[in-house]
Design a protein around this motif. Sequence first.
Motif, short mmCIF file in Angstrom:
data_model
loop_
_atom_site.label_atom_id
_atom_site.label_comp_id
_atom_site.label_asym_id
_atom_site.label_seq_id
_atom_site.Cartn_x
_atom_site.Cartn_y
_atom_site.Cartn_z
N GLU A 56 42.40 33.20 31.41
CA GLU A 56 42.62 34.51 32.04
C GLU A 56 41.98 34.53 33.41
O GLU A 56 41.20 33.65 33.76
CB GLU A 56 42.03 35.63 31.17
CG GLU A 56 40.51 35.60 31.11
CD GLU A 56 39.93 36.72 30.26
OE1 GLU A 56 39.83 37.85 30.77
OE2 GLU A 56 39.57 36.45 29.10
N LYS A 57 42.32 35.56 34.18
CA LYS A 57 41.72 35.73 35.51
C LYS A 57 40.81 36.94 35.49
O LYS A 57 41.10 37.94 34.84
CB LYS A 57 42.81 35.94 36.56
CG LYS A 57 43.63 34.70 36.82
CD LYS A 57 44.64 34.94 37.91
CE LYS A 57 45.45 33.67 38.15
NZ LYS A 57 46.43 33.85 39.22
N GLN A 71 34.93 41.38 36.14
CA GLN A 71 35.68 42.29 35.28
C GLN A 71 37.12 41.76 35.19
O GLN A 71 37.53 40.97 36.04
CB GLN A 71 35.65 43.72 35.84
CG GLN A 71 36.36 43.88 37.17
CD GLN A 71 36.19 45.28 37.74
OE1 GLN A 71 35.39 46.06 37.29
NE2 GLN A 71 36.98 45.57 38.77
N PRO A 72 37.88 42.19 34.18
CA PRO A 72 39.27 41.72 34.06
C PRO A 72 40.06 42.00 35.35
O PRO A 72 39.85 43.02 36.00
CB PRO A 72 39.82 42.53 32.89
CG PRO A 72 38.61 42.88 32.09
CD PRO A 72 37.51 43.08 33.09
N SER A 73 40.95 41.08 35.68
CA SER A 73 41.77 41.22 36.88
C SER A 73 43.12 41.80 36.52
O SER A 73 43.67 41.49 35.46
CB SER A 73 41.96 39.85 37.54
OG SER A 73 42.91 39.93 38.57
N SER A 74 43.68 42.61 37.40
CA SER A 74 45.00 43.18 37.17
C SER A 74 46.09 42.26 37.68
O SER A 74 47.26 42.52 37.48
CB SER A 74 45.11 44.55 37.83
OG SER A 74 44.83 44.44 39.21
N THR A 75 45.71 41.15 38.38
CA THR A 75 46.71 40.22 38.91
C THR A 75 46.94 39.05 38.00
O THR A 75 46.10 38.69 37.23
CB THR A 75 46.31 39.66 40.30
OG1 THR A 75 45.04 39.04 40.20
CG2 THR A 75 46.31 40.75 41.34
#
Length: 128
Positions: A71-72, A124-128
């Motif tokens: 994940e990114k 934090q989690p990325s939206s991309t």
Amino acid sequence: AAAAGEKEASVDAVRAVVLYPYKAQRADELNIKRADVVTIVHKGKNWCEVSLRGQIGKVPGNYIELIQAKEKVVAMYDYTPQGVPSCLVFRKGDIIEVVEKQADGWWKGIHKEMLGAFPSSFVQPSST
């Protein structure tokens, strides 16, 4: 965008982490160092053609190990470890690809074609 002759790493690109440093012996080979993350261009029996920082060349196949990001995440703060070469350096807003999550809060990730550890509390989690 990559310049002519360069290959840009895509989401589907096969990548590998460098396990051992290698100094090019011929013009068609590439210098690599431990923890570099290369993109596989062509995998041969004993040698692999790889891309690193816009250059393409051959490296010994047994000097690298395939790696896959799960994940990114995005950096919430700058992180510059002091005297810890196995850690990533990043700035607020940088995207890091997570390879492994540890229970102690230190994760392994890829940033700027390098593999290293970083504190999960800085991302934090990325939206991309």
